[in-house]
Design a protein around this motif. Structure first.
Motif, PDB file in Angstrom:
ATOM      1  N   LEU A 272       0.825  -1.205   0.000  1.00 35.51           N
ATOM      2  CA  LEU A 272       0.000   0.000   0.000  1.00 35.51           C
ATOM      3  C   LEU A 272       0.865   1.263   0.000  1.00 35.51           C
ATOM      4  N   PRO A 273       0.638   2.194  -0.919  1.00 39.62           N
ATOM      5  CA  PRO A 273       1.411   3.445  -0.926  1.00 39.62           C
ATOM      6  C   PRO A 273       1.029   4.357   0.244  1.00 39.62           C
ATOM      7  N   ASP A 274      -0.231   4.239   0.691  1.00 33.29           N
ATOM      8  CA  ASP A 274      -0.700   5.060   1.804  1.00 33.29           C
ATOM      9  C   ASP A 274      -0.748   4.219   3.059  1.00 33.29           C
ATOM     10  N   ARG A 275       0.271   4.290   3.882  1.00 30.22           N
ATOM     11  CA  ARG A 275       0.359   3.466   5.078  1.00 30.22           C
ATOM     12  C   ARG A 275      -0.505   4.007   6.212  1.00 30.22           C
ATOM     13  N   ALA A 282      -8.541  -0.408   4.223  1.00 31.62           N
ATOM     14  CA  ALA A 282      -7.616  -1.152   3.366  1.00 31.62           C
ATOM     15  C   ALA A 282      -8.233  -2.483   2.944  1.00 31.62           C
ATOM     16  N   LEU A 283      -8.839  -3.177   3.908  1.00 30.45           N
ATOM     17  CA  LEU A 283      -9.469  -4.460   3.604  1.00 30.45           C
ATOM     18  C   LEU A 283     -10.621  -4.306   2.618  1.00 30.45           C
ATOM     19  N   SER A 284     -11.337  -3.191   2.704  1.00 30.86           N
ATOM     20  CA  SER A 284     -12.493  -2.981   1.825  1.00 30.86           C
ATOM     21  C   SER A 284     -12.079  -2.776   0.371  1.00 30.86           C
ATOM     22  N   ARG A 285     -10.791  -2.600   0.118  1.00 33.12           N
ATOM     23  CA  ARG A 285     -10.317  -2.490  -1.261  1.00 33.12           C
ATOM     24  C   ARG A 285     -10.246  -3.864  -1.940  1.00 33.12           C
ATOM     25  N   VAL A 286     -10.184  -4.904  -1.127  1.00 36.12           N
ATOM     26  CA  VAL A 286     -10.061  -6.255  -1.697  1.00 36.12           C
ATOM     27  C   VAL A 286     -11.185  -7.186  -1.243  1.00 36.12           C
ATOM     28  N   LEU A 287     -12.037  -6.702  -0.337  1.00 33.73           N
ATOM     29  CA  LEU A 287     -13.165  -7.492   0.157  1.00 33.73           C
ATOM     30  C   LEU A 287     -14.407  -6.600   0.196  1.00 33.73           C
ATOM     31  N   PRO A 288     -15.610  -7.182   0.159  1.00 37.83           N
ATOM     32  CA  PRO A 288     -16.812  -6.370   0.353  1.00 37.83           C
ATOM     33  C   PRO A 288     -16.707  -5.572   1.654  1.00 37.83           C
ATOM     34  N   GLY A 301      -9.914  -2.292  13.509  1.00 38.06           N
ATOM     35  CA  GLY A 301     -10.262  -1.723  12.210  1.00 38.06           C
ATOM     36  C   GLY A 301      -9.910  -0.261  12.093  1.00 38.06           C
ATOM     37  N   ASP A 302      -9.890   0.454  13.236  1.00 36.86           N
ATOM     38  CA  ASP A 302      -9.565   1.883  13.229  1.00 36.86           C
ATOM     39  C   ASP A 302      -8.060   2.151  13.199  1.00 36.86           C
ATOM     40  N   LYS A 303      -7.253   1.136  13.434  1.00 33.57           N
ATOM     41  CA  LYS A 303      -5.806   1.316  13.420  1.00 33.57           C
ATOM     42  C   LYS A 303      -5.310   1.525  11.999  1.00 33.57           C
ATOM     43  N   THR A 304      -4.307   2.350  11.833  1.00 32.96           N
ATOM     44  CA  THR A 304      -3.706   2.507  10.508  1.00 32.96           C
ATOM     45  C   THR A 304      -2.795   1.326  10.237  1.00 32.96           C
ATOM     46  N   VAL A 305      -2.607   1.052   8.973  1.00 29.91           N
ATOM     47  CA  VAL A 305      -1.736  -0.064   8.582  1.00 29.91           C
ATOM     48  C   VAL A 305      -0.329   0.136   9.143  1.00 29.91           C
ATOM     49  N   ALA A 306       0.131   1.385   9.148  1.00 26.11           N
ATOM     50  CA  ALA A 306       1.487   1.673   9.629  1.00 26.11           C
ATOM     51  C   ALA A 306       1.645   1.374  11.111  1.00 26.11           C
ATOM     52  N   ASN A 307       0.561   1.480  11.872  1.00 22.57           N
ATOM     53  CA  ASN A 307       0.649   1.318  13.327  1.00 22.57           C
ATOM     54  C   ASN A 307       0.267  -0.077  13.825  1.00 22.57           C
ATOM     55  N   LEU A 308       0.065  -1.012  12.909  1.00 25.42           N
ATOM     56  CA  LEU A 308      -0.264  -2.382  13.334  1.00 25.42           C
ATOM     57  C   LEU A 308       0.953  -3.044  13.960  1.00 25.42           C
ATOM     58  N   SER A 309       0.763  -3.588  15.156  1.00 28.58           N
ATOM     59  CA  SER A 309       1.831  -4.387  15.749  1.00 28.58           C
ATOM     60  C   SER A 309       1.888  -5.733  15.040  1.00 28.58           C
ATOM     61  N   ARG A 310       2.949  -6.464  15.297  1.00 27.73           N
ATOM     62  CA  ARG A 310       3.063  -7.798  14.674  1.00 27.73           C
ATOM     63  C   ARG A 310       1.878  -8.680  15.098  1.00 27.73           C
ATOM     64  N   ALA A 311       1.503  -8.610  16.364  1.00 32.59           N
ATOM     65  CA  ALA A 311       0.393  -9.425  16.859  1.00 32.59           C
ATOM     66  C   ALA A 311      -0.916  -9.017  16.189  1.00 32.59           C
TER      67      ALA A 311
END
Length: 393
Positions: A272-275, A282-288, A301-311
């Motif tokens: 994703l270019p926009d982290r 982000a998921l809604s771009r590839v899923l309903p 769901g409210d977390k940004t992709v950039a701020n996701l922890s490994r868990a």
């Protein structure tokens, strides 16, 4: 019973469905005088509705691996003698056009009624008597002759073919008659259950409220995995992938679903270019969109992709690629395309479909403990088993 008429034939076929008509036609070709008895008002009533009315009459890839039975090798002989190519030729030679669809499934270009009409016509050409609106009241055997007492009289013959189908689709006349006949003559029956039916979930399961969403997915139960379309319903899951799973599901078993079988979510997120985009978006771009929101908690769901922890990323990956749920049940016979179980094939000849301990008694088609997967396999079994019995009765 007060029945006034009595008719004698060489062969009685109970059931004017795909297997029964096939058997009657082949037996008549060999000079046998054949009567087909059916309580319905029209021959091939269930056949006319198969494949959404387009008749998925066989599959390009047919083998014993496509069938479920307590006696898994039983179907091999009949399938080898009337295979998918014979089914194609049967239709093509009589001007019925067909096409190949996904996963090798072959459908008529016209209607399933054309196939039912063809079988009926071919039977009539061979002199087969097809008696409709003929309710079977009692079946027995007297002095080497089978006796069927019906609403249209008594019929006698040295050979009786039971082609009455299974209890699936009672709304089109399906009954347990064939199973009752088997038990009457001392043949064991593998317990029957609905199959190729939608999965029923608990009302509060995590993905409730998504009715109407359809998408390609991979569903797995035990060691069986199926990639096809999945449909969310008000009760749970339907669509080809869920129907296939139902054939192998047993109470208590967990079903695992991959909602993105063709795309690795971890690679998608990394690309994703926009982290700063929220995971849900982000998921809604590839899923309903509704499914994307349901697959992750509000907080995640409210977390940004950039701020996701490994868990958190692992949690998202598990939800998308291996969502796990234990169905409550599967829908009943009214929603099931077929029934699993049936007359125990270990008591029959795999070459002729004849009962080993009762010469002259045959069972064919869906009444047997031979259940095909979705994709034309059950009609192929009807053709093959009907053909096998028709060569011998």
């Amino acid at each position: 019973m007060g029945l006034a008429t009595e008719a004698r034939y060489d062969v009685l076929v109970l059931g004017a469905g795909a297997s029964g008509l096939m058997c009657a036609m082949e037996a008549a070709k060999r000079g046998r005088r054949v009567a087909v008895l059916d309580h319905a008002g029209k021959a091939g009533r269930k056949l006319r509705l198969t494949g959404g009315g387009k008749c998925n009459f066989t599959n390009l890839d047919v083998s014993a691996a496509n069938y479920v039975s307590a006696n898994p090798h039983f179907c091999k002989s009949a399938l080898a003698r009337f295979d998918q190519y014979a089914a194609m030729e049967m239709l093509s030679s009589h001007g019925i056009a067909w096409e190949e669809r996904e996963q090798g499934r072959l459908f008529c270009l016209g209607s399933a009624g054309e196939v039912a009409g063809l079988l009926t016509t071919l039977c009539h050409r061979q002199g087969v008597d097809i008696l409709l609106d003929c309710t079977i009241r009692e079946v027995d055997r007297e002095q080497r002759l089978f006796r069927a007492a019906t609403s249209q009289g008594v019929f006698l013959a040295p050979s009786l073919v039971v082609a009455t189908g299974s209890p699936a689709w009672p709304q089109v006349g399906a009954t347990r008659l064939g199973l009752d006949i088997a038990r009457h003559f001392g043949l064991p029956v593998v317990p029957v259950r609905p199959a190729l039916a939608p999965l029923v979930m608990a009302k509060d399961w995590p993905l409730a409220g998504l009715a109407g969403i359809s998408l390609p997915a991979t569903a797995q139960v035990a060691d069986r995995s199926f990639s096809d379309h999945l449909l969310f319903t008000h009760e749970g899951l339907s669509g080809p992938a869920a129907l296939q799973v139902s054939l192998f599901w047993r109470p208590g078993l967990e079903v695992s679903i991959n909602f993105l079988p063709e795309l690795q979510l971890v690679d998608f997120l990394a690309s994703l270019p926009d982290r700063k985009v929220k995971l849900r978006n982000a998921l809604s771009r590839v899923l309903p969109a509704r499914l994307a929101a349901a697959l992750c908690s509000a907080e995640l769901g409210d977390k940004t992709v950039a701020n996701l922890s490994r868990a958190e990323q692992e949690t998202a990956l598990a939800s998308v690629h291996s969502f796990r749920v234990t169905p409550l049940s599967i829908e009943g016979f009214a929603k099931a395309e077929v029934a699993a179980g049936g007359v125990d094939t270990r008591e029959l000849s795999s070459k002729t479909m004849e009962a080993a301990q009762m010469p002259g008694l045959y069972f064919i088609g869906e009444v047997l403990d031979v259940t095909g997967m979705l994709g034309g396999y059950n009609l192929q079994w009807a053709w093959a088993s009907g053909f096998a019995a028709g060569q011998h009765v």
